[in-house]
Design an enzyme around this catalytic site. Structure first.
Site, PDB file in Angstrom:
ATOM      1  N   GLY A 126       0.830  -1.198   0.000  1.00  0.00           N
ATOM      2  CA  GLY A 126       0.000   0.000   0.000  1.00  0.00           C
ATOM      3  C   GLY A 126       0.857   1.237   0.000  1.00  0.00           C
ATOM      4  N   GLY A 127       0.201   2.387   0.258  1.00  0.00           N
ATOM      5  CA  GLY A 127       0.920   3.644   0.218  1.00  0.00           C
ATOM      6  C   GLY A 127       1.973   3.776   1.299  1.00  0.00           C
ATOM      7  N   GLY A 142       3.573   1.054   2.910  1.00  0.00           N
ATOM      8  CA  GLY A 142       4.573   0.003   2.977  1.00  0.00           C
ATOM      9  C   GLY A 142       4.064  -1.316   2.459  1.00  0.00           C
ATOM     10  N   GLN A 143       4.657  -2.401   2.964  1.00  0.00           N
ATOM     11  CA  GLN A 143       4.335  -3.749   2.519  1.00  0.00           C
ATOM     12  C   GLN A 143       3.976  -4.616   3.718  1.00  0.00           C
ATOM     13  OE1 GLN A 143       8.075  -4.740   0.639  1.00  0.00           O
ATOM     14  NE2 GLN A 143       7.297  -4.208  -1.399  1.00  0.00           N
ATOM     15  N   VAL A 144       3.158  -5.644   3.445  1.00  0.00           N
ATOM     16  CA  VAL A 144       2.827  -6.640   4.458  1.00  0.00           C
ATOM     17  C   VAL A 144       3.402  -7.976   3.977  1.00  0.00           C
ATOM     18  CG1 VAL A 144       1.003  -7.826   5.707  1.00  0.00           C
ATOM     19  CG2 VAL A 144       0.743  -5.405   5.140  1.00  0.00           C
ATOM     20  N   LYS A 197       4.342  -6.048   8.929  1.00  0.00           N
ATOM     21  CA  LYS A 197       4.065  -4.836   8.157  1.00  0.00           C
ATOM     22  C   LYS A 197       5.291  -3.935   8.225  1.00  0.00           C
ATOM     23  CE  LYS A 197       0.531  -1.207   7.752  1.00  0.00           C
ATOM     24  NZ  LYS A 197      -0.720  -0.680   8.353  1.00  0.00           N
ATOM     25  N   ASP A 229     -10.960   4.490   9.933  1.00  0.00           N
ATOM     26  CA  ASP A 229     -10.803   4.024   8.555  1.00  0.00           C
ATOM     27  C   ASP A 229     -11.453   2.654   8.368  1.00  0.00           C
ATOM     28  OD1 ASP A 229     -10.058   4.324   5.919  1.00  0.00           O
ATOM     29  OD2 ASP A 229      -8.045   3.496   6.193  1.00  0.00           O
TER      30      ASP A 229
END
Length: 559
Positions: A19-20, A22-24, A39, A136
């Site tokens: 995503g904006g 980082g990474q999972v 994450k 969110d």
């Protein structure tokens, strides 16, 4: 970073998503011997506010204990060889997001949607009791596990209800536009648990219909959250019971006070809807005593409602085309009248028509009316007609009512009342400004309406927009002369190009100007700059002037 080991224990095996921020990664905790999700914050967010929010997520979700919230195991920073990026270790959840479930195409059964929403509310109740607001909630942040169990993810923009918003900033909008509460769309500082309940309403609407309540460009969606009334889910899926409609619309109330009192109360209401034989009173007040002989209530309808994912939907009635009302142009012209027109020429056509009509009327009433001098024939284009005045005022009032319903979420009754009052005021103002001597007479020529509209528009900008007072003062000096300068060529151009009497075009232009001022007032509630708002208002004035002018009869035709 595949194969890297963070903090000497967390091995990164495969990317699960990005995503904006980082990474999972799917990882493995070699010290404990269990699979985990890691994450990793990457890119520009590794420093400053991004890293602070990342740490806030660890603190927010790490202190929560609920089977409906993903468990946080650890938080730290990678070594120098990996750029000291922050990372968050959480339980590995095997399943699909609700976003993926909706994207598959087939809508889930109504009962499943209610069960999932109840689980989300139960998880949010645990967060709210700890003073945490998620901010969110959306399908992408809710994971569906095998067996129908849900877990809430991503507390990255969560805040404590007593937080001073140092990480957010005044007036900064954070969240996903399609699932934002109105207070989030405005950038309010006081965002509480009710914002999450609004997002649950958007989530439930999406699960029931396949789409959130409002769609479009992000800025347009934010404006709809602030001003537009949402449609009930049953509009798009008729099998949705009325009780479910009412609960969803209550969750989508524009003000926090209009929504349910808490996430726990919402979960109870959803559970009551799912009960096999919950009476009507149980939905509204679960604590109320039950009657001795309960009758089947809406919950039974939820239980027995078939899945109508493939059911045909019909467009709303206001989107269906309507035939244009007949005007004087549609009047059939007799053969004799056409021959007289051809012989007389185009300049005398209207006089010939009036003379033909007058002759027929005289013949029909000759036995009753005393003889006298023949009345003088007057061209219809020589004087402004009262019918044209009322036609323009009525159209202007109708458009005002339409704007209030569509963009300000007014009830139909109040909007019609204001529309009728506006029609009468417009007719009064245009009557005062009507020229007294034919089409070339200027009289006030729209000065009264221009001055009134300029004052009202500047007042709305001063009250409802962030424009400083000195800016509004300058606009008030400039707006009146500018509008008067634009009005004359606008009226002349429409009169020549559309073949209408100038006085009647001025009626249409006046009604359009009032509606444009109302549009400026409604746009002042959005984030559009003041200059853009005024430009849009002037453009709306011109377009609506042309539309209302088209409703007037052509020059020389019967009024």
């Amino acid at each position: 970073m595949r194969g890297a080991k963070l903090d000497g224990r967390y091995r990164l095996d495969a990317v699960l998503g990005a995503g904006g921020m980082g990474q999972v990664w799917r990882g493995f905790d070699e010290r404990v011997g269990r699979p985990v999700a890691v994450k990793v914050l990457t890119g520009a967010g590794t420093a400053g506010t991004g890293a602070e929010r990342f740490a806030a997520e660890a603190k927010a979700a790490g202190n929560l204990t609920s089977p409906y919230i993903v468990t946080i195991h650890d938080f730290g920073r990678a070594g120098p060889e990996h750029g000291r990026v922050p990372f968050l270790v959480m339980e590995l959840v095997d399943g699909d997001s609700l976003e993926a479930v909706v994207a598959e195409g087939a809508l889930p059964p109504v009962r499943d949607a209610l069960q999932w929403a109840a689980q989300v509310c139960t998880g949010l109740a645990a967060a709210h009791s700890a003073g945490i607001v998620h901010r969110d909630i959306k399908p992408a942040n809710v994971m569906l596990l095998p067996g129908g169990h849900l877990k809430i993810l991503d507390f990255g923009i969560a805040k404590h209800v007593y937080e001073d918003l140092a990480l957010t900033g005044t007036g900064l909008t954070i969240g996903t536009p399609a699932y934002m509460a109105p207070e989030q769309a405005r950038g309010d500082r006081s965002i509480g648990p009710a914002a999450d309940l609004y997002a649950v309403g958007c989530l439930l609407h999406t699960l029931l219909t396949g789409r959130p309540p409002f769609t479009g460009a992000p800025l347009a969606v934010l404006n709809q959250h602030l001003t537009r009334r949402p449609e009930a889910p049953s509009v798009h899926r008729p099998a949705v019971p009325a009780e479910v409609d009412r609960l969803v619309l209550r969750l989508l109330a524009k003000t926090a006070d209009g929504r349910p009192e808490s996430a726990a109360a919402t979960a109870e209401a959803l559970t009551a809807l799912l009960a096999p034989a919950a009476p009507h009173s149980a939905v509204l007040n679960p604590a109320a005593p039950q009657p001795a002989a309960p009758r089947p209530g809406p919950a039974a309808a939820v239980q027995q409602a078939p899945d109508v994912a493939a059911a045909e939907t019909h467009p709303a009635w206001w989107l269906q085309p309507r035939p244009h009302p007949p005007t004087a142009l549609d009047r059939p012209v007799p053969v004799a009248e056409r021959a007289a027109e051809r012989a007389a020429g185009p300049l005398a056509a209207s006089v010939v028509r009036r003379h033909t009509a007058a002759t027929a009327a005289t013949a029909a009433t000759a036995a009753e009316a005393p003889s006298g001098p023949e009345p003088e024939l007057v061209d219809a284009s020589e004087v402004p007609r009262s019918k044209a005045l009322w036609r323009a005022a009525a159209a202007g009032g109708a458009v005002i009512a339409l704007q209030l319903v569509a963009f300000a979420s007014w009830s139909t009754g109040w909007a019609v009342t204001v529309g009728v009052a506006s029609m009468l005021l417009l007719a009064f103002a245009m009557k005062i400004e009507s020229p007294a001597e034919g089409d070339k007479a200027e009289s006030l020529d729209g000065v009264l309406l221009v001055l009134a509209v300029s004052g009202v528009a500047c007042l709305l900008l001063l009250i409802m927009s962030p424009v400083p007072w000195w800016g509004v003062l300058i606009l008030s000096w400039v707006m009146g002369p500018v509008l008067l300068g634009v009005q004359k060529p606008l009226v002349d151009g429409l009169s020549r190009s559309m073949g209408r009497v100038r006085a009647e075009v001025r009626f249409a232009s006046g009604s359009a100007l009032v509606n444009a001022a109302l549009a400026v007032g409604l746009l002042a509630r959005t984030w559009l700059p003041a200059l853009v708002t005024l430009i849009v208002g002037i453009a709306a004035w011109g377009a609506l002037s042309a539309a209302l002018t088209a409703l007037q009869p052509r020059r020389g035709s019967a009024p």
